[in-house]
Write a protein that holds these residues in place. Sequence first.
Motif, PDB file in Angstrom:
ATOM      1  N   GLU A 157     -14.442  71.291  -0.029  1.00  0.00           N
ATOM      2  CA  GLU A 157     -15.398  72.329   0.353  1.00  0.00           C
ATOM      3  C   GLU A 157     -14.931  73.134   1.560  1.00  0.00           C
ATOM      4  N   THR A 198     -22.592  74.893  -0.770  1.00  0.00           N
ATOM      5  CA  THR A 198     -21.802  73.915  -0.029  1.00  0.00           C
ATOM      6  C   THR A 198     -22.577  73.452   1.198  1.00  0.00           C
ATOM      7  N   ASN A 199     -22.115  72.382   1.790  1.00  0.00           N
ATOM      8  CA  ASN A 199     -22.778  71.867   2.988  1.00  0.00           C
ATOM      9  C   ASN A 199     -22.755  72.864   4.133  1.00  0.00           C
TER      10      ASN A 199
END
Length: 503
Positions: A426, A490-491
């Motif tokens: 990521e 995504t985070n």
Amino acid sequence: MNGASSFRSFGLIFVLLPILVALSGCSADSTVESQETIATRETREAQDVTVQPEEDQTGVIRNPAMGWVLYADAFADFPQANAYWDSQDPYAGSASIFYIRLPWSQLEPTEGVYAWEYEQNFKDLIQGALDRGLKLAFRIYVDSEGSYQQATPGYVISAGAEGIVDANGRWNPYVDDSVFQEKFSSFLNAFASKYNDPAVVDFVDGNGLGRWGEGNQLKLLGDDVYGVLRWITGTYAANFTRVLLGVQYNKSSTGFGLDNMDAVALGEHGYVIRKDTLGLPYWFIEADKERIRSHFPGVPFYGENVYQYLQSRQRWADDYDTLYAALEAVLNDALSLHANTLDLRIPEDTEAWFSEAPDLVQEFIVRGGYRLIPAEITYPDRIGQGGALTIAHTWKNTGVGVLPNNKPQWNYKYKVAFALIDPATEQVVFSAVDGAAEPSDWIEGGQYSYTLKVFPDSVPAGSYKLGCAIIDSTMDNTPAINLAILNEKTNSGWYILGDILVK
């Protein structure tokens, strides 16, 4: 082995032999075709991929400068943190902002002694908001009318400031007095040192003078109202350089005057408009509303219900047959004025909104403020290493409000960006901003299209995810605005659009 058996065995071999040979041949041909297919796949021309993300049409979207607002409205009394959050907890997830309206003397009871450093209840109240994902907002008032205590600290009187004692025996400053202005300016400098932080604070009311801090019924030694307006707005603007500022847009003849506020607060310092008479039929007339609308979208609007203590006082009953009708009128005013925010207010009012009009609460969730959506993105499914990546993208806003990116405190910090993301980690391996795409231009009903061409020449060959975001350019281009789409995220906040190959 007898002859018949030998013949059958030999015959079987004879029959199977060409079949095996044929199968062998097919297998060899299939291997060649598979290799050719792979080669073709890897060398063929890029094909455009068009993505139309699925919209989130119902969820709470928390973003800066928008959404439902909870209040600690310190005119009757300052709330106790634990009891306050116990009562607001069932509803806090639907709000975005926690607005604290309180007297200066609550924050600085003696000179240089500040509530954010020494008063535990105040600190607990603030922390309770932050723990629930709410940003802060403030109004600090100096006039004691309607307050539960004298609003201006006693040390200001001791320093020689002039003022007047009201019918309740509480002292109120002349707001053009030089000692008062000096002391309040010093306080604002200390206050901003703590709260000039857009990561924590959403907005600050940059006035606070007059009755209820609304800028009307000003108490003056002289008659230079314009000079007082320039002082108070200039002082707030000099201290709050990164946090949005608001002004109560009050037409009262005892205040600053709308023309002066247009020129100074809105024009010189980039304030947003706040108005607290939503739903009041005989005072908030269509001409007032049209004047506010004339500033949109350059100036966002923050709305406030004229009615409070909805269950215990029921002042709305003077104007409407039912509470639902009153709240519906408030909501209609908010939507027609392109409101970015609206108040659920104090605990009893919040409970009334949810118990009497949950559909109206939901309507402002999905229509109030801004809901930004990448309506369509077209990009190539592969690019050559070091080659051009061209992304065509179209955006829309399904909310009635606007992202006030044009305000000087934000200075166009929010920008549309795209990224190539390693799917395993990521991690962003390449990102680019489209400077032509300006979110503060996007209003309801429009489609805003752009084309970005970039050269990600440092990206290694491999398979990546293409992501998009609206980033904060003052925070290392970190994704900062929640989009109203349901795509994987995504985070770090990038929305995934699809796959892309770099060769």
